[in-house]
Design an enzyme around this catalytic site. Structure first.
Site, PDB file in Angstrom:
ATOM      1  N   SER A   9       0.801  -1.219   0.000  1.00 32.18           N
ATOM      2  CA  SER A   9       0.000   0.000   0.000  1.00 32.18           C
ATOM      3  C   SER A   9       0.833   1.268   0.000  1.00 32.18           C
ATOM      4  O   SER A   9       0.283   2.369  -0.014  1.00 32.18           O
ATOM      5  CB  SER A   9      -0.927   0.013   1.227  1.00 32.18           C
ATOM      6  OG  SER A   9      -0.148  -0.150   2.390  1.00 32.18           O
ATOM      7  N   HIS A  41       1.830   3.669   6.943  1.00 31.89           N
ATOM      8  CA  HIS A  41       1.260   4.617   5.998  1.00 31.89           C
ATOM      9  C   HIS A  41       1.788   6.011   6.292  1.00 31.89           C
ATOM     10  O   HIS A  41       2.448   6.244   7.281  1.00 31.89           O
ATOM     11  CB  HIS A  41      -0.271   4.620   6.086  1.00 31.89           C
ATOM     12  CG  HIS A  41      -0.896   3.437   5.405  1.00 31.89           C
ATOM     13  ND1 HIS A  41      -2.206   3.075   5.612  1.00 31.89           N
ATOM     14  CD2 HIS A  41      -0.407   2.536   4.537  1.00 31.89           C
ATOM     15  CE1 HIS A  41      -2.489   2.011   4.879  1.00 31.89           C
ATOM     16  NE2 HIS A  41      -1.408   1.664   4.223  1.00 31.89           N
ATOM     17  N   ASP A  78      -7.233   6.209   5.852  1.00 38.32           N
ATOM     18  CA  ASP A  78      -7.292   5.013   6.693  1.00 38.32           C
ATOM     19  C   ASP A  78      -8.422   4.984   7.696  1.00 38.32           C
ATOM     20  O   ASP A  78      -8.428   4.124   8.573  1.00 38.32           O
ATOM     21  CB  ASP A  78      -5.973   4.897   7.475  1.00 38.32           C
ATOM     22  CG  ASP A  78      -4.809   4.512   6.589  1.00 38.32           C
ATOM     23  OD1 ASP A  78      -3.679   4.572   7.086  1.00 38.32           O
ATOM     24  OD2 ASP A  78      -5.046   4.164   5.419  1.00 38.32           O
TER      25      ASP A  78
END
Lengths: 168, 248
Positions: A47, A88, A115
């Site tokens: 990701s 992230h 998120d």
């Protein structure tokens, strides 16, 4: 003569044990110095491509001041039971009433949405959820760890071989 | 017993360079306890020792082991294991400290565990550092420390300490001088006194060296008899010359 043999076996076993414990102690020392419970992590998802790929090794730090800014790549954990760590980027920060209350929003570079759906009901992340900030990356090395976790037999054979070679 | 050919069978036999310093001549034979050469070899086949010829570490370890086994025979010296035991104790203690610290850090949450993990880490570093210092400074090259008490008219106590090291291949700049193969250097210090160290009977320091090729053949098998004979000669020299009544 058995006294000699016992001592020799103990010395050999000791050299193997010391090799293992010194690795463990170096990892613990790194965790203490970086103030981070897992200073070295492996990336499992894609990701954050094209910056960070699956199988990369990440070095984290979490020492004061833990002011995570926009653009920092952080590793966070939402709940302790699941203990899934997600790596992230910080896309939004809010400072609350006091400097101690501090909330962030993250999003993976390669994801379409942020998120919030991963936060398990929380609106934003707080400082306590952040495991650390990414400081350095070594590509590909983490694949060994992924292999060991997905195929436990590989782990046992490799460690068994290493032990045998050390004793022979 | 078939003797294996040495790898450098054609090369000249480098004689052992022995230097004896500081020795007090020993008294006549009755007072001198038996040295290792006067012992018959052990019955039965010898355990085959095979090492990697290219590793001087393995060669030295095989020789050290042979010295320990040879000199700790019941009729000879009783080995003092102090150096090994200290090393084992410090090493295993540090392993357990590390294991305990790791386990604690795994079970207890990070922020709470920090002080204990710090303590464990510092303790581990101190223990391994102490062990390294001990090995380097106090143990050094020593491979065997032994003692023996014999009784002939009065109780005679002997103390012997052997150290060994590898003399590496000497590379010479000019092509004409021959290069010496790696050698095993054995140093020995020996003291013989009456019980309670009341009077000194004999004291000696010996050093000898021999190339590894003398004791190991081309496949890496060790010629235990030849090695034991050589060690016996060095020890007998340290004890103060060969006894007059030795049958060769």
């Amino acid at each position: 003569m058995w006294g000699l043999d016992i001592r020799r076996s103990l010395l050999q076993a000791q050299s193997l044990a010391l090799a293992l414990t010194s690795t463990l102690m170096m990892y613990s020392a790194l965790g203490l110095v970086m103030n981070c419970k897992s200073p070295i992590v492996v990336v499992l998802s894609g990701s954050m491509e094209p910056g960070i790929y699956r199988g990369d090794l990440l070095f984290l730090s979490n020492y004061e001041p833990r002011d995570y800014k926009l653009g920092d790549i952080t590793v966070y954990q939402v709940e302790d039971e699941a203990a899934v760590s997600i790596v992230h980027r910080v896309v939004q920060t809010e400072v609350g009433e006091s400097p101690l209350s501090f909330r962030i929003l993250t999003k993976g570079d390669n994801n379409e949405v942020d998120d919030i759906s991963l936060y398990r009901g929380l609106e934003r992340l707080e400082r306590k959820h952040v495991v650390g900030r990414v400081r350095g990356i070594i590509p590909y090395v983490g694949y060994v760890s992924i292999l060991f976790n997905e195929y436990p037999r590989v782990k046992y054979t490799v460690f068994g071989l290493m032990a045998l070679l050390n004793l022979a | 017993m078939a003797r294996k050919k040495t790898a450098n069978g054609a090369a000249q036999d480098i004689s052992t360079a022995t230097t004896s310093t500081d020795s007090i001549p020993s008294p006549p034979s009755p007072d001198r306890p038996p040295g290792p050469l006067s012992l018959p070899p052990l019955p039965g086949p010898r355990e085959v020792v095979k090492v990697n010829n290219y590793s001087t570490t393995e060669l030295k370890n095989a020789c050290d082991d042979a010295v320990k086994r040879y000199l700790s025979r019941p009729e000879l010296f009783q080995q003092n294991h102090q150096h090994t035991d200290v090393r084992l104790a410090l090493g295993w203690l540090s392993v357990f400290v590390a294991g305990g610290t790791g386990l604690y850090g795994y079970k207890v949450e990070f922020e709470q565990s920090k002080p204990v993990v710090w303590v464990g880490l510092i303790l581990y570093m101190l223990l391994t550092f102490t062990q390294t210092l001990y090995s380097y400074f106090i143990e050094g090259d020593i491979v065997f420390v032994g003692k023996r008490k014999t009784f002939s008219k009065r109780i005679i106590t002997e103390r012997i300490t052997l150290s060994s090291r590898t003399i590496p291949v000497s590379s010479s700049s000019s092509n004409s001088t021959p290069i010496t193969p790696p050698q095993y250097s054995l140093s020995l210090s020996y003291v013989r006194s009456t019980s309670a160290n009341k009077s000194l009977l004999a004291k000696g320091k010996t050093q000898a060296r021999a190339p590894y090729s003398r004791f190991f053949d081309a496949e890496g098998g060790m010629d235990g008899d030849a090695f034991e004979r050589w060690v016996g000669e060095v020890v007998e020299e340290g004890m103060g010359g060969l006894p007059a009544s030795k049958e060769s």
